[in-house]
Motif scaffolding. Structure first.
Motif, PDB file in Angstrom:
ATOM      1  N   ILE A 176       0.837  -1.218   0.000  1.00  0.00           N
ATOM      2  CA  ILE A 176       0.000   0.000   0.000  1.00  0.00           C
ATOM      3  C   ILE A 176       0.865   1.259   0.000  1.00  0.00           C
ATOM      4  O   ILE A 176       0.358   2.357   0.083  1.00  0.00           O
ATOM      5  N   ARG A 205      -7.203  -2.789   3.556  1.00  0.00           N
ATOM      6  CA  ARG A 205      -6.151  -1.761   3.572  1.00  0.00           C
ATOM      7  C   ARG A 205      -5.905  -1.178   2.181  1.00  0.00           C
ATOM      8  O   ARG A 205      -5.736   0.030   2.034  1.00  0.00           O
ATOM      9  N   ILE A 206      -5.888  -2.024   1.149  1.00  0.00           N
ATOM     10  CA  ILE A 206      -5.630  -1.486  -0.193  1.00  0.00           C
ATOM     11  C   ILE A 206      -6.833  -0.663  -0.672  1.00  0.00           C
ATOM     12  O   ILE A 206      -6.676   0.377  -1.314  1.00  0.00           O
ATOM     13  N   GLY A 239      -8.800   0.993   1.255  1.00  0.00           N
ATOM     14  CA  GLY A 239      -8.678   2.240   2.009  1.00  0.00           C
ATOM     15  C   GLY A 239      -7.695   3.186   1.338  1.00  0.00           C
ATOM     16  O   GLY A 239      -7.900   4.403   1.295  1.00  0.00           O
ATOM     17  N   THR A 240      -6.620   2.619   0.789  1.00  0.00           N
ATOM     18  CA  THR A 240      -5.593   3.430   0.136  1.00  0.00           C
ATOM     19  C   THR A 240      -6.145   4.069  -1.143  1.00  0.00           C
ATOM     20  O   THR A 240      -5.988   5.274  -1.353  1.00  0.00           O
ATOM     21  N   HIS A 278      -8.625   6.717  -0.350  1.00  0.00           N
ATOM     22  CA  HIS A 278      -7.926   7.898   0.140  1.00  0.00           C
ATOM     23  C   HIS A 278      -7.509   8.803  -1.026  1.00  0.00           C
ATOM     24  O   HIS A 278      -7.518  10.019  -0.910  1.00  0.00           O
ATOM     25  N   GLU A 293       3.303  -2.845   5.268  1.00  0.00           N
ATOM     26  CA  GLU A 293       2.221  -2.402   4.386  1.00  0.00           C
ATOM     27  C   GLU A 293       1.021  -3.345   4.523  1.00  0.00           C
ATOM     28  O   GLU A 293      -0.121  -2.918   4.508  1.00  0.00           O
ATOM     29  N   ILE A 304      -2.659   3.979   6.423  1.00  0.00           N
ATOM     30  CA  ILE A 304      -3.185   4.020   5.057  1.00  0.00           C
ATOM     31  C   ILE A 304      -2.970   5.410   4.454  1.00  0.00           C
ATOM     32  O   ILE A 304      -3.246   6.418   5.110  1.00  0.00           O
TER      33      ILE A 304
END
Lengths: 299, 297
Positions: free
Chosen positions: A178, A208-209, A211-212, A215, B38, B145
């Protein structure tokens, strides 16, 4: 021109397999350009059989080099270095190029002007021709930094060529994680396709990805690879995506034909008919619909 | 002894191998660090109790505008374009901008400021945590994040959790995929790098790159675990034979392993017969490290 980036968060979930299949399927319907944005472990070239047309040096970042003749061993360089990159070696000091982040703090502090900053030849990038369209790819040398910059370069070259030649789609095969290479690969994308496996780590990493990319304002689509490995986890992913308002565009079954195709160096859709190929064709038609409908909204 | 588990390609089984190795060495009170900040996954399998947490990140400049003369020296020395002076010097429009996501925290701007107008403040970009599961001591880092830089989190995790005088205690570091700076940070200071690969063209291609980093750049001894043995082709075997890299363990392609993994069950708990094989793997690594150190002396 639309830009599709294929991501996953967790590595090894099938990004490149999916990217190669989409390249094969899309290229039958429209002119496309390809970019492999996983510059520290580029694999798209292994299944697209590209012929290199151009090779360029990637110069990036600097490392400090201490001139042994001028060094008076005062140790100030080691004192100011925050990256533990300067080591005492006998009577003088030496910089470990792998640990050096090129900040030049030592360069500015050295009272003897014994330090110079040397630009690094950090990798290579290529423009190749493949059966499915032009491919931009790169090779970051072992242990080099600035993979984000090289990712941006490869992707921008792809984008420019796509715009120049009127290609309708740029397919970007992204890196895992990420962090900076992923952020660089996603910038400017119209859609991110997240390839996820139905495992506890797959689900965790998807959150998480996604969310990235959220963002940075890139809309998500999800493909579940090896969907039948764990149906409960697959349902969990579908429920999570529904909750997030994200469409699950692909459900790819587990089949050893995927590895067979990789060993033969071909996209799986170009290698065998069967349930995997059918699932990927279905997925491509949904992605195409999504990319085109976005275009209509803009008009 | 510090062992870093790497692979080049993602999803080859680094976390499976690292977790099984730690669980199999429970009698030796190992220290186990998840350096894939990560996408940290070890905790999903090890299920440790977290006992302590810290916010970490980088030190970034903060400008005291009472002292700043807008001379531009900070922007001139910054190699990352993380600080910029805009507007005419001493004019009302003059201002200093700091871009935290570009800053590497090197401190050069602070050192070069002629009026001592810069101090450094912590810009939080992630967390580091420590805890345990029985005799296994655990540490992990998590990058927030949207943040780009993984390396500072890994560096601070290592500094916090690994004691300087760790001696012969097994220390296992689970690295991220790839071969770039986060992987170098996870390998640096290790005594041995264990490559987990799958016998496919992708697995081989990326492992070769990881071997270049570990063996050729960092000068560390390496060994290989072939996971999903039986899938793919002979490429990995041929490469290891040609490069004189020992294959220390083979884990066959087995749907039971994949299913256990999908539920977060460690391999050695699903198939306890593997415990001895992981203990033997550790003994082999110890022997290889001793031989390397002996040869170096």
């Amino acid at each position: 021109m639309k830009q599709l980036v294929i991501l996953s968060g967790k590595g090894g979930t099938g990004k490149t397999t999916v990217a190669a299949a989409l390249a094969h399927l899309a290229s039958q319907e429209m002119p496309i350009v390809l970019a492999d944005a996983d510059v520290d472990a580029a694999n798209l070239e292994l299944v697209l059989d590209p012929v290199k047309q151009e090779e360029h040096d990637f110069m990036s970042g600097q490392v400090a080099v201490i001139d042994a003749e001028k060094c008076i061993a005062c140790g100030l360089c080691a004192e100011v270095c925050r990256f533990d990159a300067v080591m005492e070696e006998g009577e003088i000091y030496r910089v470990d190029p792998l640990a050096c982040e090129g900040c030049a703090s030592c360069f500015y502090q050295c009272p003897e002007e014994a330090i110079r900053m040397q630009e690094q030849h950090a990798g290579l990038w290529f423009r190749s021709d493949s059966r499915f369209g032009p491919l931009f790819h790169a090779h970051l040398f072992a242990g080099q930094e600035n993979s984000g910059k090289l990712v941006t370069l490869v992707k921008q070259q792809g984008r420019l060529l796509a715009l120049d030649t009127g290609a309708e789609l740029l397919v970007v095969d992204g890196p895992p994680g990420i962090g900076c290479p992923v952020i660089s690969a996603s910038a400017g994308a119209d859609v991110a396709l997240h390839v996820v496996e139905p495992t506890v780590s797959g689900v965790h990493d998807l959150e998480r990805i996604m969310g990235t990319t959220d963002h940075f304002g890139v809309p998500s689509l999800v493909a579940i690879n090896k969907v039948d490995l764990n149906l409960t986890r697959s349902e969990e992913i579908v429920a999570f995506c529904t909750e997030q308002g994200v469409e699950v565009v692909g459900r790819i079954p587990y089949d050893t034909v995927v590895t067979e195709a990789m060993v033969r160096g071909r996209p799986v859709t170009d290698y065998a008919d069967g349930t995997v190929t059918e699932a990927l064709e279905e997925m491509w038609s949904r992605i195409r619909e999504r990319l085109l409908s976005d275009g209509e909204e803009q008009r | 002894m510090i062992i870093t588990i790497a692979s080049g390609k993602g999803g080859t089984g680094k976390t499976t191998v690292a977790t099984s190795l730690a669980l199999s060495l429970a009698a030796e009170s190992p220290l186990f660090l998840d350096c894939d900040v990560e996408e940290p996954n070890v905790a999903l399998f090890l299920k440790p109790t977290i006992e302590e947490r810290r916010e970490v990140g980088q030190m970034i400049p903060e400008v005291n505008f009472d002292k700043c003369t807008y001379c531009g020296r900070c922007a001139e020395v910054c190699q990352y374009h993380a600080i910029a002076v805009v507007g005419e010097m001493r004019s009302a429009a003059a201002h200093v901008l700091v871009f935290p996501e570009l800053c590497h925290g090197c401190g050069s701007c602070t050192l070069n400021c002629p009026t001592e107008a810069i101090r450094e403040v912590l810009n939080v970009t992630g967390t580091i945590e420590r805890g345990s599961n029985g005799s296994i001591e655990f540490g992990q880092g998590t990058l927030n994040i949207g943040e780009p830089m993984a390396v500072p989190i890994i560096r601070q995790l290592k500094r916090w959790v690994i004691p300087p005088d760790h001696g012969a205690r097994p220390i296992i570091l689970d690295a991220s995929p790839g071969t770039a700076c986060p992987v170098v940070e996870s390998m640096s200071g290790a005594d041995f790098v264990l490559m987990v690969t799958e016998p496919t063209p992708f697995g081989l291609h990326d492992m070769r790159l990881a071997v270049q980093v570990a063996r050729d750049e960092l000068g560390l001894p390496v060994g290989v675990v072939v996971n999903r043995d039986g899938v793919g082709d002979r490429g990995v075997d041929d490469y290891c034979a040609a490069e004189d890299i020992p294959i220390l363990l083979r884990i066959p392609l087995d749907r039971r392993i994949a299913e256990a993994y999908s539920e977060g069950t460690p391999l050695v708990e699903a198939l306890p017969e593997y415990r001895e094989r992981f203990q033997a793997l550790y003994a082999d690594i110890e022997k290889l490290v001793r031989e390397t150190k002996g040869a170096a002396q």
